[in-house]
Design an enzyme around this catalytic site. Structure first.
Site, PDB file in Angstrom:
ATOM      1  N   ASP A  72       0.548  -8.792   9.781  1.00 47.70           N
ATOM      2  CA  ASP A  72       0.644 -10.219  10.098  1.00 47.70           C
ATOM      3  C   ASP A  72       0.276 -10.488  11.554  1.00 47.70           C
ATOM      4  OD1 ASP A  72       1.471 -10.867   7.546  1.00 47.70           O
ATOM      5  OD2 ASP A  72       3.610 -10.781   8.043  1.00 47.70           O
ATOM      6  N   TYR A 130       6.275   2.523   9.181  1.00 42.35           N
ATOM      7  CA  TYR A 130       6.305   1.501  10.218  1.00 42.35           C
ATOM      8  C   TYR A 130       7.348   1.855  11.258  1.00 42.35           C
ATOM      9  CZ  TYR A 130       3.381  -1.903   7.737  1.00 42.35           C
ATOM     10  OH  TYR A 130       2.330  -2.552   7.129  1.00 42.35           O
TER      11      TYR A 130
END
Length: 267
Positions: A72, A130
Site C-alpha cells: 500500500d 513482513y
C-alpha cells in the site's frame, strides 16, 4: 498495439519484441514514502510505474510485470520479487546498472537472475515475511520518521509477545482484513509471529505466513499496540480472531512502519 507505460517517456517506442524471450526474476527494495503503493494506478506515482518505465526505456520493448505482494501507499520493501519476460539474450548486469541509475536510489534492484519457465513472482511464492517497526520512546526521531511508528506511551513487551501465540496456525483472519468480496477466503496460515527488542526504543514485529490479506499486518500490529498499552489483554486475541469481525480488532497501525522483508519459494 501495446503501449508503453505512461511514465516511460516519448523516447521509448510502443512496440512488442518479436525476439525469443526468457523470464527474469528481480529482487527489489524501495522506500514507499514517495509512492501511492506498488501497483500501477493511472495518474499516480507508484513503484511499479517508475520501475516499468525504467525497464521499458532500457529494454526498448513493453513489459508485463508480476510482483510477489502489492504494498500500500507508504509501505516499504526490502525483499520484493518481480518477474517479467525480456529478450533471451539480455545482459542482466547491464540491466541492473541501468535501472539503478534511472531510479536514483528511491527504488533499488538488488539482484537479477534468469528464472525457470513458468516461474511467477506471486503464484510460485510459498511464504511472505513482513517486518513492522515501532519507535517506543518519549521523543520522536526525525531520521526514523519515515520507517517507524512513533508510540510515546511505554509498551508492555511481555504482553505483546504473549499476544503472538494465538496467531500461529491456520485461521480465518477476517477480524484483521478488508474483505475484497463476500465469497473471498481470508484463511491464512501463520508460521511465525514475534516481537524483537532492537534496543534504543525500537521494537520490531515479524510475521510470516503463506500469504496475507489486505491490511492484515497493520491491523495485527494495531491490536498488538493496544495490548502493549493495556487497552486489550493478550488473552483476548484468540477471541478476536474467532469473532471474524473487523471491528473486534480495533484500529490499524500507520503504513510507514511496515516493510515487505522476504518472499519464500519452497524447494
Amino acid at each position: 498495439m501495446t503501449l508503453f507505460s505512461e511514465q516511460a517517456g516519448p523516447e521509448a517506442p510502443a512496440a512488442v519484441t518479436t525476439e525469443p524471450v526468457a523470464r527474469v526474476r528481480l529482487l527489489v527494495a524501495y522506500l514507499g514514502a514517495g509512492f501511492r503503493g506498488f501497483a500501477l494506478q493511472p495518474g499516480q506515482r507508484t513503484v511499479a510505474g517508475v520501475l516499468v518505465a525504467a525497464l521499458e526505456r532500457h529494454l526498448r520493448h513493453t513489459v508485463e510485470m508480476v510482483c510477489a505482494g502489492r504494498t500500500d501507499a507508504g509501505v516499504h520493501a526490502w525483499g520484493q520479487v518481480v518477474t517479467l519476460d525480456v529478450r533471451a539474450g539480455a545482459d542482466l548486469r547491464a540491466l541492473v546498472r541501468s535501472l539503478n541509475r534511472a531510479l536514483h536510489g528511491e527504488v533499488v534492484v538488488r539482484a537479477a537472475a534468469w528464472a525457470e519457465p513458468g516461474f511467477d513472482a506471486r503464484h510460485s511464492a510459498t511464504s511472505r515475511r513482513y517486518r513492522y517497526s515501532v519507535l517506543n520512546r518519549p521523543v520522536a526521531d526525525p531520521f526514523r520518521a519515515q520507517v517507524t511508528w512513533h508510540v510515546e506511551r511505554p509498551l508492555d513487551l511481555a504482553a505483546m509477545r504473549l499476544a503472538c501465540d494465538p496467531l500461529f496456525g491456520e485461521h480465518d483472519f477476517a477480524s484483521f482484513c478488508r474483505r475484497p468480496a463476500p465469497e473471498a477466503s481470508l484463511v491464512r496460515r501463520v508460521g511465525d509471529a514475534r516481537w524483537v527488542d532492537e534496543g534504543d526504543g525500537v521494537l520490531r514485529f515479524e510475521i510470516e505466513a503463506s500469504s496475507f490479506c489486505h491490511q492484515m499486518v497493520r491491523s495485527v500490529v494495531g491490536m498488538m499496540v493496544e495490548v502493549g498499552k493495556g487497552k486489550k489483554r493478550a488473552g483476548e486475541v484468540a477471541g478476536i480472531i474467532g469473532a471474524r469481525d473487523r471491528s473486534a480488532a480495533g484500529g490499524m497501525a500507520p503504513p510507514q512502519g511496515l516493510c515487505l522483508w522476504q518472499v519464500g519459494y519452497g524447494g
